[in-house]
Design a protein around this motif. Structure first.
Motif, PDB file in Angstrom:
ATOM      1  N   THR A  48       1.031  -1.061  -0.090  1.00 16.76           N
ATOM      2  CA  THR A  48      -0.033   0.027  -0.039  1.00 16.76           C
ATOM      3  C   THR A  48       0.718   1.182   0.091  1.00 16.76           C
ATOM      4  OG1 THR A  48       0.034   0.011   2.392  1.00 16.76           O
ATOM      5  CG2 THR A  48      -1.893  -1.122   1.270  1.00 16.76           C
ATOM      6  N   VAL A  49       0.320   2.437  -0.416  1.00 12.64           N
ATOM      7  CA  VAL A  49       0.873   3.589  -0.740  1.00 12.64           C
ATOM      8  C   VAL A  49      -0.003   4.667  -0.267  1.00 12.64           C
ATOM      9  CG1 VAL A  49       3.006   2.907  -2.345  1.00 12.64           C
ATOM     10  CG2 VAL A  49       0.689   3.777  -2.946  1.00 12.64           C
ATOM     11  N   VAL A  50       0.473   5.899   0.107  1.00 14.84           N
ATOM     12  CA  VAL A  50      -0.273   6.998   0.218  1.00 14.84           C
ATOM     13  C   VAL A  50      -0.831   7.444  -0.978  1.00 14.84           C
ATOM     14  CG1 VAL A  50      -0.412   9.384   1.103  1.00 14.84           C
ATOM     15  CG2 VAL A  50       0.978   7.726   2.451  1.00 14.84           C
ATOM     16  N   CYS A  51      -2.270   7.533  -1.099  1.00 13.49           N
ATOM     17  CA  CYS A  51      -2.952   8.174  -2.274  1.00 13.49           C
ATOM     18  C   CYS A  51      -2.875   9.454  -2.204  1.00 13.49           C
ATOM     19  CB  CYS A  51      -4.468   7.702  -2.119  1.00 13.49           C
ATOM     20  SG  CYS A  51      -4.915   6.116  -1.930  1.00 13.49           S
ATOM     21  N   ALA A  52      -2.847  10.158  -3.553  1.00 13.80           N
ATOM     22  CA  ALA A  52      -2.667  11.501  -3.551  1.00 13.80           C
ATOM     23  C   ALA A  52      -4.446  12.159  -3.826  1.00 13.80           C
ATOM     24  CB  ALA A  52      -1.845  12.083  -4.840  1.00 13.80           C
ATOM     25  N   PHE A  53      -4.856  12.552  -2.786  1.00 10.20           N
ATOM     26  CA  PHE A  53      -6.361  12.836  -2.926  1.00 10.20           C
ATOM     27  C   PHE A  53      -6.560  13.804  -3.787  1.00 10.20           C
ATOM     28  CE2 PHE A  53     -10.216  15.146  -1.719  1.00 10.20           C
ATOM     29  CZ  PHE A  53     -10.988  14.199  -1.512  1.00 10.20           C
ATOM     30  N   TYR A  64      -2.145   1.366  -4.167  1.00 10.89           N
ATOM     31  CA  TYR A  64      -1.333   0.218  -4.119  1.00 10.89           C
ATOM     32  C   TYR A  64      -0.230   0.905  -5.008  1.00 10.89           C
ATOM     33  CZ  TYR A  64      -4.778  -2.520  -1.709  1.00 10.89           C
ATOM     34  OH  TYR A  64      -5.764  -2.837  -0.830  1.00 10.89           O
ATOM     35  N   GLU A  65       1.005   0.082  -4.755  1.00 11.27           N
ATOM     36  CA  GLU A  65       2.121   0.399  -5.778  1.00 11.27           C
ATOM     37  C   GLU A  65       2.109  -0.184  -7.033  1.00 11.27           C
ATOM     38  OE1 GLU A  65       5.908  -0.198  -3.693  1.00 11.27           O
ATOM     39  OE2 GLU A  65       5.037  -2.558  -3.237  1.00 11.27           O
ATOM     40  N   GLY A  66       1.538  -1.209  -7.150  1.00 10.44           N
ATOM     41  CA  GLY A  66       1.451  -1.989  -8.377  1.00 10.44           C
ATOM     42  C   GLY A  66      -0.159  -2.351  -8.681  1.00 10.44           C
ATOM     43  N   VAL A  67      -0.165  -3.006  -9.873  1.00 10.68           N
ATOM     44  CA  VAL A  67      -1.407  -3.450 -10.365  1.00 10.68           C
ATOM     45  C   VAL A  67      -1.342  -4.762 -11.161  1.00 10.68           C
ATOM     46  CG1 VAL A  67      -1.091  -1.896 -12.733  1.00 10.68           C
ATOM     47  CG2 VAL A  67      -3.496  -2.527 -11.870  1.00 10.68           C
ATOM     48  N   SER A  68      -2.371  -5.327 -10.922  1.00 10.11           N
ATOM     49  CA  SER A  68      -2.534  -6.703 -11.611  1.00 10.11           C
ATOM     50  C   SER A  68      -3.578  -6.463 -12.891  1.00 10.11           C
ATOM     51  CB  SER A  68      -3.165  -7.981 -10.957  1.00 10.11           C
ATOM     52  OG  SER A  68      -1.899  -8.156  -9.849  1.00 10.11           O
ATOM     53  N   TYR A  69      -3.332  -7.000 -14.011  1.00 11.66           N
ATOM     54  CA  TYR A  69      -4.120  -6.813 -14.830  1.00 11.66           C
ATOM     55  C   TYR A  69      -4.344  -7.951 -16.158  1.00 11.66           C
ATOM     56  CZ  TYR A  69      -0.803  -4.696 -18.152  1.00 11.66           C
ATOM     57  OH  TYR A  69       0.435  -4.521 -18.936  1.00 11.66           O
ATOM     58  N   ILE A  70      -5.411  -8.100 -16.878  1.00 14.79           N
ATOM     59  CA  ILE A  70      -5.614  -9.230 -17.748  1.00 14.79           C
ATOM     60  C   ILE A  70      -5.186  -8.594 -19.205  1.00 14.79           C
ATOM     61  CG2 ILE A  70      -7.307 -10.644 -18.776  1.00 14.79           C
ATOM     62  CD1 ILE A  70      -8.732 -10.516 -16.354  1.00 14.79           C
ATOM     63  N   GLY A  71      -4.222  -9.039 -19.742  1.00 13.81           N
ATOM     64  CA  GLY A  71      -3.565  -8.485 -21.141  1.00 13.81           C
ATOM     65  C   GLY A  71      -4.803  -8.568 -22.302  1.00 13.81           C
ATOM     66  N   MET A  72      -4.554  -7.649 -23.082  1.00 16.32           N
ATOM     67  CA  MET A  72      -5.678  -7.615 -24.022  1.00 16.32           C
ATOM     68  C   MET A  72      -5.678  -8.691 -25.027  1.00 16.32           C
ATOM     69  SD  MET A  72      -7.515  -4.890 -24.222  1.00 16.32           S
ATOM     70  CE  MET A  72      -8.136  -5.033 -25.727  1.00 16.32           C
ATOM     71  N   SER A  73      -4.477  -9.577 -25.255  1.00 14.33           N
ATOM     72  CA  SER A  73      -4.651 -10.905 -26.139  1.00 14.33           C
ATOM     73  C   SER A  73      -5.510 -11.701 -25.341  1.00 14.33           C
ATOM     74  CB  SER A  73      -3.047 -11.285 -26.040  1.00 14.33           C
ATOM     75  OG  SER A  73      -2.368 -11.592 -25.018  1.00 14.33           O
ATOM     76  N   ALA A  74      -5.283 -11.850 -23.838  1.00 16.71           N
ATOM     77  CA  ALA A  74      -6.329 -12.852 -23.125  1.00 16.71           C
ATOM     78  C   ALA A  74      -7.687 -12.345 -23.430  1.00 16.71           C
ATOM     79  CB  ALA A  74      -5.586 -12.875 -21.895  1.00 16.71           C
ATOM     80  N   ILE A  75      -7.984 -11.269 -23.541  1.00 23.69           N
ATOM     81  CA  ILE A  75      -9.685 -10.691 -23.406  1.00 23.69           C
ATOM     82  C   ILE A  75      -9.812 -11.187 -24.716  1.00 23.69           C
ATOM     83  CG2 ILE A  75     -10.951  -8.862 -23.566  1.00 23.69           C
ATOM     84  CD1 ILE A  75      -8.887  -7.751 -21.395  1.00 23.69           C
ATOM     85  N   VAL A  76      -9.070 -10.846 -25.843  1.00 14.56           N
ATOM     86  CA  VAL A  76      -9.388 -10.754 -27.185  1.00 14.56           C
ATOM     87  C   VAL A  76      -9.572 -12.631 -27.775  1.00 14.56           C
ATOM     88  CG1 VAL A  76      -8.589 -10.676 -29.516  1.00 14.56           C
ATOM     89  CG2 VAL A  76      -8.216  -8.829 -28.072  1.00 14.56           C
ATOM     90  N   ASN A  77      -8.404 -13.245 -27.394  1.00 10.68           N
ATOM     91  CA  ASN A  77      -8.509 -14.646 -27.686  1.00 10.68           C
ATOM     92  C   ASN A  77      -9.695 -15.611 -26.930  1.00 10.68           C
ATOM     93  OD1 ASN A  77      -6.397 -14.443 -29.019  1.00 10.68           O
ATOM     94  ND2 ASN A  77      -5.243 -15.068 -27.630  1.00 10.68           N
TER      95      ASN A  77
END
Length: 85
Positions: A48-53, A64-77
């Motif tokens: 966790t990190v401090v949010c800039a309101f 949070y300092e990082g993000v998890s995401y589903i890539g476009m190729s997985a979505i498209v396929n």
């Protein structure tokens, strides 16, 4: 699943409630007309990190300092989409 960390320590990569939102990137770093879709946010990654309101969020939340995401190729396929550019 793709995991990415922030490169600007002055801001958060993702905040609580961002899931389902778009992930976009500027390949040349200018943030102009070359923005590209990279995927959909699925959750946080890292500590966790401090949010800039007013910049990172519009209300009190956890950031949070990082993000998890589903890539476009997985979505498209998976959904059988075709992307046109």
């Amino acid at each position: 699943m793709v995991q990415a960390m922030r490169t600007d320590t002055g801001h958060a990569a993702v905040a609580a409630g961002d899931s389902g939102g778009p992930v976009i990137a500027s390949p040349d770093g200018t943030y102009g007309n070359d923005m590209q879709a990279r995927g959909l946010i699925s959750g946080s990654y890292g500590g966790t990190v401090v949010c800039a309101f007013g910049v990172d969020t519009y209300g009190a939340t956890t950031c949070y300092e990082g993000v998890s995401y589903i890539g476009m190729s997985a979505i498209v396929n998976t959904l059988g989409f075709t992307l046109n550019t």
